[in-house]
Write an enzyme that holds these catalytic residues in place. Structure first.
Site, PDB file in Angstrom:
ATOM      1  N   ARG A  76      -0.991 -30.452 -13.765  1.00 24.12           N
ATOM      2  CA  ARG A  76       0.396 -30.463 -14.272  1.00 24.12           C
ATOM      3  C   ARG A  76       1.366 -29.965 -13.197  1.00 24.12           C
ATOM      4  O   ARG A  76       2.457 -30.516 -13.024  1.00 24.12           O
ATOM      5  CB  ARG A  76       0.508 -29.578 -15.537  1.00 24.12           C
ATOM      6  N   HIS A 196       5.462  -8.241  -9.640  1.00 25.60           N
ATOM      7  CA  HIS A 196       5.628  -6.830  -9.328  1.00 25.60           C
ATOM      8  C   HIS A 196       6.545  -6.152 -10.321  1.00 25.60           C
ATOM      9  O   HIS A 196       7.541  -5.550  -9.955  1.00 25.60           O
ATOM     10  CB  HIS A 196       6.154  -6.673  -7.894  1.00 25.60           C
ATOM     11  N   HIS A 231      15.325  -6.722  -0.419  1.00 27.07           N
ATOM     12  CA  HIS A 231      14.286  -7.239  -1.339  1.00 27.07           C
ATOM     13  C   HIS A 231      13.517  -8.315  -0.570  1.00 27.07           C
ATOM     14  O   HIS A 231      12.955  -8.044   0.485  1.00 27.07           O
ATOM     15  CB  HIS A 231      14.994  -7.736  -2.606  1.00 27.07           C
ATOM     16  N   VAL A 264      17.853   1.134   8.230  1.00 29.70           N
ATOM     17  CA  VAL A 264      16.469   1.104   7.761  1.00 29.70           C
ATOM     18  C   VAL A 264      15.652   0.151   8.635  1.00 29.70           C
ATOM     19  O   VAL A 264      16.194  -0.782   9.226  1.00 29.70           O
ATOM     20  CB  VAL A 264      16.347   0.660   6.283  1.00 29.70           C
ATOM     21  N   VAL A 265      14.355   0.429   8.712  1.00 30.66           N
ATOM     22  CA  VAL A 265      13.455  -0.458   9.455  1.00 30.66           C
ATOM     23  C   VAL A 265      12.823  -1.401   8.438  1.00 30.66           C
ATOM     24  O   VAL A 265      12.162  -0.956   7.485  1.00 30.66           O
ATOM     25  CB  VAL A 265      12.365   0.353  10.193  1.00 30.66           C
ATOM     26  N   GLY A 267      10.597  -3.817   6.320  1.00 29.61           N
ATOM     27  CA  GLY A 267       9.150  -3.872   6.127  1.00 29.61           C
ATOM     28  C   GLY A 267       8.536  -2.503   5.869  1.00 29.61           C
ATOM     29  O   GLY A 267       7.317  -2.398   5.715  1.00 29.61           O
ATOM     30  N   PHE A 268       9.394  -1.466   5.813  1.00 28.89           N
ATOM     31  CA  PHE A 268       8.879  -0.113   5.521  1.00 28.89           C
ATOM     32  C   PHE A 268       9.596   0.467   4.316  1.00 28.89           C
ATOM     33  O   PHE A 268      10.759   0.168   4.064  1.00 28.89           O
ATOM     34  CB  PHE A 268       9.077   0.815   6.733  1.00 28.89           C
ATOM     35  N   HIS A 270       9.424   1.800   0.073  1.00 26.88           N
ATOM     36  CA  HIS A 270       9.371   1.094  -1.207  1.00 26.88           C
ATOM     37  C   HIS A 270       9.900   2.007  -2.291  1.00 26.88           C
ATOM     38  O   HIS A 270       9.665   3.216  -2.245  1.00 26.88           O
ATOM     39  CB  HIS A 270       7.932   0.666  -1.531  1.00 26.88           C
ATOM     40  N   ASP A 321       5.958  -6.972   2.980  1.00 23.16           N
ATOM     41  CA  ASP A 321       6.667  -7.859   3.918  1.00 23.16           C
ATOM     42  C   ASP A 321       6.224  -7.650   5.366  1.00 23.16           C
ATOM     43  O   ASP A 321       6.333  -8.567   6.185  1.00 23.16           O
ATOM     44  CB  ASP A 321       8.181  -7.648   3.799  1.00 23.16           C
ATOM     45  N   ARG A 346       6.674 -15.978  -6.415  1.00 23.05           N
ATOM     46  CA  ARG A 346       7.231 -15.127  -7.466  1.00 23.05           C
ATOM     47  C   ARG A 346       7.703 -15.937  -8.674  1.00 23.05           C
ATOM     48  O   ARG A 346       7.921 -15.383  -9.753  1.00 23.05           O
ATOM     49  CB  ARG A 346       8.348 -14.247  -6.883  1.00 23.05           C
ATOM     50  N   ARG A 365      21.986  -4.062 -21.612  1.00 26.99           N
ATOM     51  CA  ARG A 365      23.377  -3.689 -21.387  1.00 26.99           C
ATOM     52  C   ARG A 365      23.427  -2.166 -21.254  1.00 26.99           C
ATOM     53  O   ARG A 365      23.586  -1.444 -22.247  1.00 26.99           O
ATOM     54  CB  ARG A 365      24.225  -4.167 -22.574  1.00 26.99           C
TER      55      ARG A 365
HETATM   56  N1  COA Z   1      13.529   2.765   7.396  1.00 31.60           N
HETATM   57  C1  COA Z   1      14.097   3.960   7.646  1.00 31.60           C
HETATM   58  N2  COA Z   1      14.379   4.860   6.688  1.00 31.60           N
HETATM   59  C2  COA Z   1      14.044   4.537   5.429  1.00 31.60           C
HETATM   60  C3  COA Z   1      13.427   3.323   5.100  1.00 31.60           C
HETATM   61  C4  COA Z   1      13.177   2.417   6.155  1.00 31.60           C
HETATM   62  N3  COA Z   1      12.604   1.241   5.905  1.00 31.60           N
HETATM   63  N4  COA Z   1      13.208   3.284   3.766  1.00 31.60           N
HETATM   64  C5  COA Z   1      13.671   4.436   3.264  1.00 31.60           C
HETATM   65  N5  COA Z   1      14.185   5.189   4.276  1.00 31.60           N
HETATM   66  C6  COA Z   1      14.783   6.507   4.163  1.00 31.60           C
HETATM   67  C7  COA Z   1      16.045   6.414   3.322  1.00 31.60           C
HETATM   68  O1  COA Z   1      17.156   6.067   4.116  1.00 31.60           O
HETATM   69  C8  COA Z   1      16.116   7.798   2.764  1.00 31.60           C
HETATM   70  O2  COA Z   1      16.628   8.644   3.775  1.00 31.60           O
HETATM   71  P1  COA Z   1      17.635   9.850   3.405  1.00 31.60           P
HETATM   72  O3  COA Z   1      16.864  10.722   2.457  1.00 31.60           O
HETATM   73  O4  COA Z   1      17.926  10.483   4.737  1.00 31.60           O
HETATM   74  O5  COA Z   1      18.807   9.207   2.767  1.00 31.60           O
HETATM   75  C9  COA Z   1      14.669   8.164   2.544  1.00 31.60           C
HETATM   76  O6  COA Z   1      13.920   7.344   3.428  1.00 31.60           O
HETATM   77  C10 COA Z   1      14.183   7.948   1.132  1.00 31.60           C
HETATM   78  O7  COA Z   1      14.509   6.607   0.745  1.00 31.60           O
HETATM   79  P2  COA Z   1      14.098   6.079  -0.681  1.00 31.60           P
HETATM   80  O8  COA Z   1      14.881   6.792  -1.728  1.00 31.60           O
HETATM   81  O9  COA Z   1      12.614   6.188  -0.770  1.00 31.60           O
HETATM   82  O10 COA Z   1      14.556   4.557  -0.608  1.00 31.60           O
HETATM   83  P3  COA Z   1      14.896   3.583  -1.815  1.00 31.60           P
HETATM   84  O11 COA Z   1      13.864   3.706  -2.867  1.00 31.60           O
HETATM   85  O12 COA Z   1      16.310   3.728  -2.256  1.00 31.60           O
HETATM   86  O13 COA Z   1      14.835   2.178  -1.073  1.00 31.60           O
HETATM   87  C11 COA Z   1      13.941   0.306  -0.034  1.00 31.60           C
HETATM   88  C12 COA Z   1      13.693   1.410  -1.050  1.00 31.60           C
HETATM   89  C13 COA Z   1      12.790  -0.682  -0.114  1.00 31.60           C
HETATM   90  C14 COA Z   1      15.254  -0.435  -0.368  1.00 31.60           C
HETATM   91  C15 COA Z   1      14.020   0.936   1.379  1.00 31.60           C
HETATM   92  O14 COA Z   1      12.814   1.583   1.668  1.00 31.60           O
HETATM   93  C16 COA Z   1      14.374  -0.073   2.439  1.00 31.60           C
HETATM   94  O15 COA Z   1      15.549  -0.384   2.633  1.00 31.60           O
HETATM   95  N6  COA Z   1      13.340  -0.651   3.157  1.00 31.60           N
HETATM   96  C17 COA Z   1      13.602  -1.656   4.149  1.00 31.60           C
HETATM   97  C18 COA Z   1      13.785  -3.021   3.497  1.00 31.60           C
HETATM   98  C19 COA Z   1      12.479  -3.578   2.982  1.00 31.60           C
HETATM   99  O16 COA Z   1      11.473  -3.575   3.668  1.00 31.60           O
HETATM  100  N7  COA Z   1      12.539  -4.102   1.753  1.00 31.60           N
HETATM  101  C20 COA Z   1      11.394  -4.707   1.108  1.00 31.60           C
HETATM  102  C21 COA Z   1      10.961  -3.844  -0.034  1.00 31.60           C
HETATM  103  S1  COA Z   1       9.450  -4.415  -0.760  1.00 31.60           S
END
Ligand code: COA
Length: 385
Positions: A76, A196, A231, A264-265, A267-268, A270, A321, A346, A365
């Site tokens: 299908r 997820h 994301h 932010v870097v 790929g790191f 969550h 990622d 997804r 809401r």
């Molecule tokens: N590189 C550098 N610093 C990072 C980071 C990254 N990838 N991810 C989190 N941090 C830092 C934040 O800036 C924060 O610093 P602060 O306390 O000085 O403000 C601390 O780590 C804690 O962050 P946290 O609250 O855990 O982040 P979050 O839950 O709001 O955000 C993401 C989660 C995924 C949005 C965030 O980790 C990110 O932007 N990652 C990079 C994008 C990515 O790979 N996205 C795919 C997700 S599956």
């Protein structure tokens, strides 16, 4: 007129910024407790099997399929991939001529919206109707993606191969028949990306569904949410990061500059996994084996160094990622299709959530805390100077 500033007390107080830590609903589709599980099954054996069709069936129908059910389901999905309405293809073709550099994510978002229009999807239907729509979208989405890549390259749209989604899509996007090893790891990435729980795009789909909106509207919104670099868009940015760093000796200064600029870097990190993403661990090991002895192996040494330094300096671990981008690069896929491949996968989780939300709905809401200026009097435009 200069607006008065917001009151100094506009702190976030007990507001959960980004809804962090808030349990916003129930789901029987997946859980992240302990390890990631789809409908109760641990991700490890599902990822090892790498069978996207069985996982998509599991997510949408609730149980793993028997072999006859799996074969009928795959048929299908394949039939849907081959039967994209010509009006949708003509529309996409006109758009590809207008802007061949448009992101394939925009093409998918537009394509799904057009499919909803031509199929007359304008309301949530019965459970069976939603399941049928979900299965169609599973086949249509990879076919629309491959068609868009052909169109923007100025080629005639190719035929959808007689193969499961992973092998067929890989063949359509690379122009080569993939080896069994390539098919297997690509299938694993589709399994890992499939679902997820309440991530941003899925929550978007559930919110749209909660209004009584149709499945195509929910998925169109979800694709828009997934496109963002925090994301799904992160997997494309990962490769940009690795290319920008260029060599192992540039890792330290590059990371230092990122941290100083408070960037932010990609790929790191969550929102949910703070000790590392189980999916990244599973795929990371497979990725190393895939690239061994190939011309992309030097990128792995660079990636390892970034990983080590991120753990040492920030305590941050990779998310899915991080290895997925390297796997897609090693498979010869262009960066612009990395996030669209995430969409293809997804789609199974999104549509399962639409069906679940529709089956037990209450309008989503939440409330907000007002942080703007105090109450003030309206003055007619003639009196404002
Ligand atoms: N590189 C550098 N610093 C990072 C980071 C990254 N990838 N991810 C989190 N941090 C830092 C934040 O800036 C924060 O610093 P602060 O306390 O000085 O403000 C601390 O780590 C804690 O962050 P946290 O609250 O855990 O982040 P979050 O839950 O709001 O955000 C993401 C989660 C995924 C949005 C965030 O980790 C990110 O932007 N990652 C990079 C994008 C990515 O790979 N996205 C795919 C997700 S599956």
């Amino acid at each position: 007129m200069t607006p008065p500033s917001a009151p100094a007390s506009a702190s976030q107080g007990d507001v959960a910024k980004g809804l962090a830590g808030i349990v916003a609903g129930q789901t029987a589709i997946s859980s992240l407790e302990g390890t990631l599980r789809y409908r109760g099954y641990a991700i490890e054996p599902l990822a090892a099997a790498g069978d996207f069709e069985e996982v998509a069936y599991l997510l949408i129908h609730g149980e793993l399929p028997g072999s006859a059910e799996r074969a009928a389901f795959a048929d299908r999905v394949q039939a849907a991939a081959r039967a994209i309405d010509p009006a949708v293809l003509a529309g996409l073709s006109a758009l590809a001529r207008k802007n061949p550099h448009a992101s394939p994510m925009d093409a998918l978002r537009t394509g799904v919206s057009m499919l909803g229009l031509v199929e007359g999807d304008d309301a949530l239907g019965s459970h069976d109707a939603l399941v049928a729509r979900a299965e169609r979208l599973l086949g249509q989405t990879p076919a629309v993606l491959a068609a868009w890549i052909d169109m923007t390259a100025g080629r005639a749209v190719g035929r959808w191969p007689d193969a499961p989604v992973a092998a067929a899509l890989l063949e359509r996007l690379t122009g080569r028949t993939p080896s069994p090893e390539q098919q297997a790891i690509f299938g694993t990435t589709l399994v890992l990306y499939a679902e997820h729980e309440f991530n941003a795009s899925t929550f978007t789909a559930r919110t749209i569904t909660s209004t009584g909106g149709d499945m195509h509207s929910a998925i169109t919104g979800a694709i828009g949410a997934l496109k963002g670099p925090l994301h799904g868009g992160a997997n494309e940015k990962v490769l940009e990061v690795l290319r920008e760093i260029g060599s192992v000796d540039r890792v330290e200064p590059w990371l230092q500059a990122q941290f100083e600029a408070k960037r932010v870097v990609m790929g790191f990190g969550h929102r949910v996994y703070k000790d590392g993403d189980v999916r990244a661990k599973l795929l990371g090991e497979r990725c190393r084996a895939l690239v061994r002895g190939t011309d992309v192996e030097p990128l792995e040494a660079l990636a390892d160094r970034v990983e080590t330094r991120m753990a040492e300096t920030k305590g941050l671990r990779p998310n899915l990622d991080w290895p997925a981008a390297r796997v897609y690069h090693a498979l010869g896929l262009p960066v612009k299709v990395f996030t669209p491949i995430f969409v293809v996968s997804r789609m199974s989780g999104w549509t399962a959530h639409v069906i679940e939300q529709a089956g037990d709905n209450r309008l989503i809401r939440p409330l907000s805390r007002y942080s703007g200026v105090p109450p003030r009097e309206y003055v007619a435009v003639t009196g404002r100077g």
